[in-house]
Design a protein around this motif. Sequence first.
Motif, PDB file in Angstrom:
ATOM      1  N   ILE A  22       0.881  -1.179   0.000  1.00 18.94           N
ATOM      2  CA  ILE A  22       0.000   0.000   0.000  1.00 18.94           C
ATOM      3  C   ILE A  22       0.911   1.220   0.000  1.00 18.94           C
ATOM      4  CG2 ILE A  22      -1.884   1.166   1.172  1.00 18.94           C
ATOM      5  CD1 ILE A  22      -2.514  -1.696   0.216  1.00 18.94           C
ATOM      6  N   ARG A  23       0.983   1.898  -1.140  1.00 19.61           N
ATOM      7  CA  ARG A  23       1.994   2.945  -1.288  1.00 19.61           C
ATOM      8  C   ARG A  23       1.627   3.950  -2.376  1.00 19.61           C
ATOM      9  NH1 ARG A  23       3.190  -1.676  -3.984  1.00 19.61           N
ATOM     10  NH2 ARG A  23       4.431  -1.638  -5.894  1.00 19.61           N
ATOM     11  N   GLU A  24       2.393   5.014  -2.440  1.00 22.13           N
ATOM     12  CA  GLU A  24       2.250   6.022  -3.487  1.00 22.13           C
ATOM     13  C   GLU A  24       3.517   6.012  -4.330  1.00 22.13           C
ATOM     14  OE1 GLU A  24       1.496   9.664  -1.450  1.00 22.13           O
ATOM     15  OE2 GLU A  24      -0.585   9.158  -0.982  1.00 22.13           O
ATOM     16  N   ILE A  25       3.347   5.930  -5.653  1.00 19.75           N
ATOM     17  CA  ILE A  25       4.494   5.800  -6.556  1.00 19.75           C
ATOM     18  C   ILE A  25       4.490   6.939  -7.578  1.00 19.75           C
ATOM     19  CG2 ILE A  25       5.714   4.252  -8.135  1.00 19.75           C
ATOM     20  CD1 ILE A  25       3.876   2.004  -7.036  1.00 19.75           C
ATOM     21  N   PRO A  26       5.492   7.814  -7.539  1.00 19.59           N
ATOM     22  CA  PRO A  26       5.573   8.872  -8.546  1.00 19.59           C
ATOM     23  C   PRO A  26       5.837   8.285  -9.931  1.00 19.59           C
ATOM     24  CG  PRO A  26       7.582   8.814  -7.236  1.00 19.59           C
ATOM     25  CD  PRO A  26       6.620   7.857  -6.586  1.00 19.59           C
ATOM     26  N   ILE A  27       5.213   8.857 -10.947  1.00 19.25           N
ATOM     27  CA  ILE A  27       5.386   8.374 -12.316  1.00 19.25           C
ATOM     28  C   ILE A  27       6.067   9.453 -13.145  1.00 19.25           C
ATOM     29  CG2 ILE A  27       4.228   7.487 -14.381  1.00 19.25           C
ATOM     30  CD1 ILE A  27       1.913   6.622 -12.607  1.00 19.25           C
ATOM     31  N   HIS A  28       7.181   9.101 -13.755  1.00 15.16           N
ATOM     32  CA  HIS A  28       7.936  10.055 -14.573  1.00 15.16           C
ATOM     33  C   HIS A  28       7.062  10.569 -15.718  1.00 15.16           C
ATOM     34  CE1 HIS A  28      11.100  11.709 -17.126  1.00 15.16           C
ATOM     35  NE2 HIS A  28      11.907  11.665 -16.055  1.00 15.16           N
ATOM     36  N   SER A  29       7.212  11.850 -16.038  1.00 12.27           N
ATOM     37  CA  SER A  29       6.391  12.476 -17.081  1.00 12.27           C
ATOM     38  C   SER A  29       6.536  11.762 -18.428  1.00 12.27           C
ATOM     39  CB  SER A  29       6.771  13.953 -17.238  1.00 12.27           C
ATOM     40  OG  SER A  29       8.162  14.082 -17.548  1.00 12.27           O
ATOM     41  N   TYR A  30       7.708  11.195 -18.702  1.00 12.29           N
ATOM     42  CA  TYR A  30       7.938  10.477 -19.962  1.00 12.29           C
ATOM     43  C   TYR A  30       6.953   9.325 -20.112  1.00 12.29           C
ATOM     44  CZ  TYR A  30      10.232   7.379 -23.328  1.00 12.29           C
ATOM     45  OH  TYR A  30      10.499   6.549 -24.396  1.00 12.29           O
ATOM     46  N   PHE A  31       6.742   8.587 -19.026  1.00 14.70           N
ATOM     47  CA  PHE A  31       5.821   7.453 -19.053  1.00 14.70           C
ATOM     48  C   PHE A  31       4.368   7.905 -18.968  1.00 14.70           C
ATOM     49  CE2 PHE A  31       9.722   5.479 -17.269  1.00 14.70           C
ATOM     50  CZ  PHE A  31       9.911   4.493 -18.222  1.00 14.70           C
ATOM     51  N   TYR A  32       4.103   8.923 -18.139  1.00  7.07           N
ATOM     52  CA  TYR A  32       2.717   9.343 -17.953  1.00  7.07           C
ATOM     53  C   TYR A  32       2.115   9.905 -19.238  1.00  7.07           C
ATOM     54  CZ  TYR A  32      -1.519  10.833 -15.699  1.00  7.07           C
ATOM     55  OH  TYR A  32      -2.846  10.951 -15.359  1.00  7.07           O
ATOM     56  N   GLU A  33       2.916  10.599 -20.012  1.00  5.71           N
ATOM     57  CA  GLU A  33       2.438  11.131 -21.291  1.00  5.71           C
ATOM     58  C   GLU A  33       1.975  10.008 -22.220  1.00  5.71           C
ATOM     59  OE1 GLU A  33       5.583  13.507 -22.834  1.00  5.71           O
ATOM     60  OE2 GLU A  33       5.393  15.051 -21.272  1.00  5.71           O
ATOM     61  N   GLU A  34       2.652   8.860 -22.123  1.00  7.08           N
ATOM     62  CA  GLU A  34       2.269   7.698 -22.935  1.00  7.08           C
ATOM     63  C   GLU A  34       0.997   7.043 -22.401  1.00  7.08           C
ATOM     64  OE1 GLU A  34       2.772   4.890 -26.067  1.00  7.08           O
ATOM     65  OE2 GLU A  34       3.623   6.868 -25.707  1.00  7.08           O
ATOM     66  N   LEU A  35       0.807   7.100 -21.088  1.00  6.46           N
ATOM     67  CA  LEU A  35      -0.311   6.418 -20.449  1.00  6.46           C
ATOM     68  C   LEU A  35      -1.584   7.263 -20.370  1.00  6.46           C
ATOM     69  CD1 LEU A  35       1.696   4.953 -17.429  1.00  6.46           C
ATOM     70  CD2 LEU A  35       0.527   3.549 -19.131  1.00  6.46           C
ATOM     71  N   GLU A  36      -1.436   8.577 -20.317  1.00 13.35           N
ATOM     72  CA  GLU A  36      -2.535   9.477 -19.950  1.00 13.35           C
ATOM     73  C   GLU A  36      -3.796   9.290 -20.779  1.00 13.35           C
ATOM     74  OE1 GLU A  36      -3.169  14.162 -18.792  1.00 13.35           O
ATOM     75  OE2 GLU A  36      -1.502  13.604 -20.123  1.00 13.35           O
ATOM     76  N   GLN A  37      -3.679   9.298 -22.083  1.00  9.30           N
ATOM     77  CA  GLN A  37      -4.850   9.192 -22.940  1.00  9.30           C
ATOM     78  C   GLN A  37      -5.599   7.882 -22.719  1.00  9.30           C
ATOM     79  OE1 GLN A  37      -4.061   9.856 -27.108  1.00  9.30           O
ATOM     80  NE2 GLN A  37      -6.187   9.498 -27.728  1.00  9.30           N
ATOM     81  N   TYR A  38      -4.857   6.796 -22.555  1.00 12.39           N
ATOM     82  CA  TYR A  38      -5.491   5.489 -22.343  1.00 12.39           C
ATOM     83  C   TYR A  38      -6.204   5.451 -20.990  1.00 12.39           C
ATOM     84  CZ  TYR A  38      -6.081   0.416 -22.571  1.00 12.39           C
ATOM     85  OH  TYR A  38      -6.627  -0.851 -22.624  1.00 12.39           O
ATOM     86  N   ILE A  39      -5.571   6.005 -19.976  1.00  6.39           N
ATOM     87  CA  ILE A  39      -6.181   6.039 -18.636  1.00  6.39           C
ATOM     88  C   ILE A  39      -7.479   6.846 -18.654  1.00  6.39           C
ATOM     89  CG2 ILE A  39      -5.886   6.871 -16.259  1.00  6.39           C
ATOM     90  CD1 ILE A  39      -2.842   6.327 -16.654  1.00  6.39           C
ATOM     91  N   ASN A  40      -7.430   8.005 -19.288  1.00  7.83           N
ATOM     92  CA  ASN A  40      -8.598   8.892 -19.317  1.00  7.83           C
ATOM     93  C   ASN A  40      -9.755   8.333 -20.135  1.00  7.83           C
ATOM     94  OD1 ASN A  40      -7.347  10.791 -17.696  1.00  7.83           O
ATOM     95  ND2 ASN A  40      -6.510  11.948 -19.427  1.00  7.83           N
ATOM     96  N   SER A  41      -9.473   7.354 -20.976  1.00  3.21           N
ATOM     97  CA  SER A  41     -10.545   6.751 -21.793  1.00  3.21           C
ATOM     98  C   SER A  41     -11.349   5.724 -21.008  1.00  3.21           C
ATOM     99  CB  SER A  41      -9.946   6.092 -23.036  1.00  3.21           C
ATOM    100  OG  SER A  41      -9.186   4.937 -22.674  1.00  3.21           O
ATOM    101  N   LYS A  42     -10.909   5.436 -19.784  1.00  6.38           N
ATOM    102  CA  LYS A  42     -11.579   4.418 -18.973  1.00  6.38           C
ATOM    103  C   LYS A  42     -12.508   5.051 -17.942  1.00  6.38           C
ATOM    104  CE  LYS A  42      -9.201   1.253 -21.069  1.00  6.38           C
ATOM    105  NZ  LYS A  42      -9.841   0.268 -21.953  1.00  6.38           N
ATOM    106  N   LYS A  43     -13.514   4.297 -17.520  1.00  2.00           N
ATOM    107  CA  LYS A  43     -14.451   4.789 -16.512  1.00  2.00           C
ATOM    108  C   LYS A  43     -13.995   4.437 -15.100  1.00  2.00           C
ATOM    109  CE  LYS A  43     -18.595   4.778 -19.422  1.00  2.00           C
ATOM    110  NZ  LYS A  43     -19.976   4.239 -19.590  1.00  2.00           N
ATOM    111  N   SER A  44     -13.569   3.197 -14.913  1.00  4.62           N
ATOM    112  CA  SER A  44     -13.134   2.773 -13.581  1.00  4.62           C
ATOM    113  C   SER A  44     -11.870   1.924 -13.683  1.00  4.62           C
ATOM    114  CB  SER A  44     -14.245   1.996 -12.879  1.00  4.62           C
ATOM    115  OG  SER A  44     -13.821   1.565 -11.610  1.00  4.62           O
ATOM    116  N   LYS A  45     -12.041   0.605 -13.878  1.00  2.80           N
ATOM    117  CA  LYS A  45     -10.891  -0.293 -13.986  1.00  2.80           C
ATOM    118  C   LYS A  45     -10.163  -0.022 -15.298  1.00  2.80           C
ATOM    119  CE  LYS A  45      -9.892  -5.060 -12.615  1.00  2.80           C
ATOM    120  NZ  LYS A  45      -8.936  -5.491 -13.620  1.00  2.80           N
TER     121      LYS A  45
END
Length: 400
Positions: free
Chosen positions: A303-326
């Motif tokens: 149970i933790r908080e993990i910072p995500i580098h902007s390089y990776f988050y930019e790749e993930l962001e659009q896919y994450i935002n396209s989801k409702k929950s899981k």
Amino acid sequence: MLALPIYLRGGSYYLHTRVGGRQFKKSLGTGYKKLAILRAIQLLNSVAVMTQKPTLKDFPQVLTAQGKEYKLNVERGVIEADTPEEHQRAMEALKALKELKAMSSSPQMTPIEQKEDDLLGLTLNELVDNYFKIKSHLTLSTKLLYQRAVDDFSKFLKKKNITINRIQESEVVLFQNHLADKKLHPRTIDSKIKYLAILFNFAIKQNYYRFKNPFSNKKILTAKENLKNGWEFFEKEEITSFYKSESFKNKKKELPDYYYCLVLALATGLRASEITAVKKDDFKKINDINYLKLTDSKTSAGIREIPIHSYFYEELEQYINSKKSKVFTITSNNLSRYFTRHLEKIGVKRKKLVLHSIRKFVNNELMMNGVNEEYRCQFIGHEITSINTATYTKKYLWKN
């Protein structure tokens, strides 16, 4: 009725026959047909031996010794022997006579218990429920590991509601063989047995189970073998080659769940079960730093908080935002299988490289770049073994 005098009743096989003119019934303690047959044969052989009344002819070696004889009067308690050797043989004969008397007595048949375990005992699923009530701090991921182990064992026994008092050690061994036949890794088999052993230790402490733990001391791998046979971690060149390959890039369209799971794995070092469980709301942002807040893991340290580098988050962001929950629909098992097949397809054949190897690579990279052990443990989700650090220091606040 089978060829043997056994029958199935209430999910358990029974032996029903006559011995010495008396009716003999005995539960065989299993609903597994092949095992019931083996137990019935063993029990019938034991009963046959018990009901045979031996005579002194069965002990000729204690009556004479190389032509030398002695006299033994049991009623008067008199032994006549000329030499120490004859006296020793006479004492052996006396001991044999005592054993003969004990064996000749009529065997006491065990009656069927009036309290049927099938009616009064806890089932495996009831045991799990009780365990979860007491261990309320367990995370959802950990509970799933216990439940899967129970479900696999119940499925093997072909009985969902089997009571725990019916489970025999021999069935545990057969279960291990069954898992091995399915080509499961010894580490995976040990893991399932471990969770079942913990449940039965709990059952014994709570007086739910009245026998020795049938799952104890059943590990296949020793601690040294576990260390020796552990998964390898990727070299930096291998990681670069894999993530920059056209084969991996194509997965972005062909299998997006798989593609983005692996991006997140490299960014965070998450376990497969943690990756596939993340939800859209788990991704947070503070002071322009994107991070993942895990609220469910196999351990409390997870149970933790993990910072995500902007390089990776930019790749993930659009896919994450396209989801409702899981975020991901792929299961952790399928994710691991796809990854292993993918490695084989692109020609990576080095042994002991699996999805977990990415997690080991991330931890190693943190170490090689001077990140201290305490923060690495917090980032990866490992327990901090130092009492001083774990008890007398605060967590590293990356937000600051």
